[in-house]
Motif scaffolding. Sequence first.
Motif, PDB file in Angstrom:
ATOM      1  N   GLN A  12       0.837  -1.206   0.000  1.00 58.47           N
ATOM      2  CA  GLN A  12       0.000   0.000   0.000  1.00 58.47           C
ATOM      3  C   GLN A  12       0.869   1.251   0.000  1.00 58.47           C
ATOM      4  OE1 GLN A  12      -3.363   0.705   0.287  1.00 58.47           O
ATOM      5  NE2 GLN A  12      -3.927  -1.383  -0.245  1.00 58.47           N
ATOM      6  N   LYS A  13       1.903   1.227   0.844  1.00 61.92           N
ATOM      7  CA  LYS A  13       2.806   2.381   0.941  1.00 61.92           C
ATOM      8  C   LYS A  13       3.444   2.675  -0.416  1.00 61.92           C
ATOM      9  CE  LYS A  13       4.724   2.945   5.535  1.00 61.92           C
ATOM     10  NZ  LYS A  13       5.851   2.551   6.385  1.00 61.92           N
ATOM     11  N   LYS A  14       3.912   1.590  -1.071  1.00 60.30           N
ATOM     12  CA  LYS A  14       4.566   1.754  -2.369  1.00 60.30           C
ATOM     13  C   LYS A  14       3.603   2.354  -3.382  1.00 60.30           C
ATOM     14  CE  LYS A  14       8.349  -1.506  -2.694  1.00 60.30           C
ATOM     15  NZ  LYS A  14       8.758  -2.814  -3.180  1.00 60.30           N
ATOM     16  N   LEU A  15       2.371   1.859  -3.357  1.00 60.53           N
ATOM     17  CA  LEU A  15       1.377   2.361  -4.295  1.00 60.53           C
ATOM     18  C   LEU A  15       1.135   3.856  -4.076  1.00 60.53           C
ATOM     19  CD1 LEU A  15      -1.405  -0.343  -4.658  1.00 60.53           C
ATOM     20  CD2 LEU A  15      -0.044   0.720  -6.459  1.00 60.53           C
ATOM     21  N   LEU A  16       1.021   4.208  -2.791  1.00 61.88           N
ATOM     22  CA  LEU A  16       0.798   5.621  -2.468  1.00 61.88           C
ATOM     23  C   LEU A  16       1.940   6.483  -2.978  1.00 61.88           C
ATOM     24  CD1 LEU A  16      -0.733   5.652   1.114  1.00 61.88           C
ATOM     25  CD2 LEU A  16      -1.709   6.562  -0.986  1.00 61.88           C
ATOM     26  N   LYS A  17       3.177   6.002  -2.760  1.00 61.37           N
ATOM     27  CA  LYS A  17       4.362   6.752  -3.199  1.00 61.37           C
ATOM     28  C   LYS A  17       4.325   6.972  -4.708  1.00 61.37           C
ATOM     29  CE  LYS A  17       8.339   6.214  -0.206  1.00 61.37           C
ATOM     30  NZ  LYS A  17       9.521   5.391   0.042  1.00 61.37           N
ATOM     31  N   LYS A  18       3.975   5.895  -5.425  1.00 59.98           N
ATOM     32  CA  LYS A  18       3.927   5.985  -6.883  1.00 59.98           C
ATOM     33  C   LYS A  18       2.899   7.017  -7.319  1.00 59.98           C
ATOM     34  CE  LYS A  18       5.328   1.973  -9.541  1.00 59.98           C
ATOM     35  NZ  LYS A  18       4.898   0.692 -10.100  1.00 59.98           N
TER      36      LYS A  18
ATOM     37  N   ARG B 228       1.797   9.536  -5.671  1.00 58.11           N
ATOM     38  CA  ARG B 228       2.262  10.889  -5.370  1.00 58.11           C
ATOM     39  C   ARG B 228       3.269  11.366  -6.410  1.00 58.11           C
ATOM     40  NH1 ARG B 228       3.228  10.383   0.864  1.00 58.11           N
ATOM     41  NH2 ARG B 228       1.037  10.122   1.386  1.00 58.11           N
ATOM     42  N   LYS B 229       4.171  10.452  -6.782  1.00 58.76           N
ATOM     43  CA  LYS B 229       5.179  10.811  -7.792  1.00 58.76           C
ATOM     44  C   LYS B 229       4.510  11.224  -9.096  1.00 58.76           C
ATOM     45  CE  LYS B 229       9.642   8.653  -7.075  1.00 58.76           C
ATOM     46  NZ  LYS B 229      10.451   7.470  -7.373  1.00 58.76           N
ATOM     47  N   ASN B 230       3.521  10.386  -9.486  1.00 65.40           N
ATOM     48  CA  ASN B 230       2.823  10.682 -10.731  1.00 65.40           C
ATOM     49  C   ASN B 230       2.146  12.041 -10.669  1.00 65.40           C
ATOM     50  OD1 ASN B 230       3.583   8.434 -12.090  1.00 65.40           O
ATOM     51  ND2 ASN B 230       1.780   7.216 -11.510  1.00 65.40           N
ATOM     52  N   GLU B 231       1.525  12.310  -9.503  1.00 65.71           N
ATOM     53  CA  GLU B 231       0.856  13.602  -9.347  1.00 65.71           C
ATOM     54  C   GLU B 231       1.844  14.750  -9.458  1.00 65.71           C
ATOM     55  OE1 GLU B 231      -1.230  13.336  -5.698  1.00 65.71           O
ATOM     56  OE2 GLU B 231      -2.693  11.924  -6.523  1.00 65.71           O
ATOM     57  N   ASN B 232       3.003  14.564  -8.798  1.00 67.58           N
ATOM     58  CA  ASN B 232       4.030  15.604  -8.850  1.00 67.58           C
ATOM     59  C   ASN B 232       4.469  15.873 -10.279  1.00 67.58           C
ATOM     60  OD1 ASN B 232       3.991  16.026  -6.172  1.00 67.58           O
ATOM     61  ND2 ASN B 232       5.734  14.686  -5.713  1.00 67.58           N
ATOM     62  N   LYS B 233       4.635  14.754 -11.027  1.00 68.38           N
ATOM     63  CA  LYS B 233       5.051  14.893 -12.418  1.00 68.38           C
ATOM     64  C   LYS B 233       4.024  15.684 -13.214  1.00 68.38           C
ATOM     65  CE  LYS B 233       8.066  11.017 -13.424  1.00 68.38           C
ATOM     66  NZ  LYS B 233       8.074   9.632 -13.931  1.00 68.38           N
TER      67      LYS B 233
END
Lengths: 305, 97
Positions: free
Chosen positions: A289-295, A297-302
């Motif tokens: 779940q944590k990894k998914l959340l991180k991904k 967030r990264k996508n959103e930042n991009k």
Amino acid sequence: MTKTSRRFKLVDTFYIVMMILPLLVGMGIQVLTKPQSDGIALTGARIFFTIPMPIQNFPVTESQINSLLVTVTIFFFCLYMVHGISERAKLKRQLIAEWIVEQVDKLVHENMGGVFRGYAPFIVAMLALSAVSSLSSLIGLFPPTSDINVVGGWAILVFILITYYKFKCGPLYYLKSFTEPVALLAPINFLSEFATPISMSFRHYGNILSGTVISTLLAVALSGLSALVFGWLPGLFGELPWFRLGIPAILSIYFDVFSGCLQAFIFAMLTMMNVAGAYPQEEHEARKQKKLLKKQRKNENKQVA
Amino acid sequence: MELAIGLILGACALGAGLAMIAGIGPGIGEGNAVAKACEAIGRQPESKGSVTTTMLMGCAIAETTGLYALVIAIILIFVAPQMLVDILVNTMSQLPK
């Protein structure tokens, strides 16, 4: 009931013949290669020939040959059971096959939980191999399970599976699991890691081997007794071991049939429990779940950038 | 030489017999387990299936120590004497006379 075609019957016959043939071949090998000896001797697996290898010679023994033969038997039995299955059950064997699959699915689901649903074929393969190997002593073959090399191989397979599931959360989490209650217990935890395959293989092998040893001792004792009682009879009547007719079969019901099936079941159960117990499910899912959340967030930042 | 071989064989047989003393423990333990399982089935006959399965599993695990002893006894009887006698013969042949 539709009429079965000739081809269907032919294939059926082929499967049945291939089911019985390996066992007959095993008996033939036993008859041809067993050295003639006086009396009954307790021997391990006989070595047929050795293949030269760089580090150590590779001996091909009775137990390897017999376990291969047993595998072929089980393979063709499975093919026979699923031959001609259809949506509407026409054959009796389809019902039996479905019952077996349902039972195994239920057993695996109860003992391992939903994540390990796909393990049912592996578990039932182990169960069938172990049970048929032990039962093959009924027709006079050397049971492969009374050789520690065979059972040890299975136990190592289970050990690899256990370690794989313990590594699911990364090597650091795996190392941390050794210091579980307190850090002082780490060496004992490390030892108990290796105790699992050893105890699994020794349990299975010891049970089958003890049955063989006791049966052989009883056979020797009974032939001695019959020589004592009937020895004065002339000719063939005096030589035949009369007491060995039938009496060892009673012990064989426990030591070969019951013990063999029970040990196969216990080996499968322990495999299920150990593998399911090794998997830190909650931790693994939380990390996912944590990894998914991180991904995300990264996508959103991009996207923002 | 003969005395030494005889001592080796005798000691191996004695060791195997002594190792099987460990059979007492699993015997008592499994007896207890089966007794409790019988009690449980008597109290709740409808749970016979799961109680029997659990009992068999527990019995198999309790048996482990006894089987370790059995394996050691079998090694002492069938494997060890030959190995020890070989070692003895080898060392005796290498000794200067």
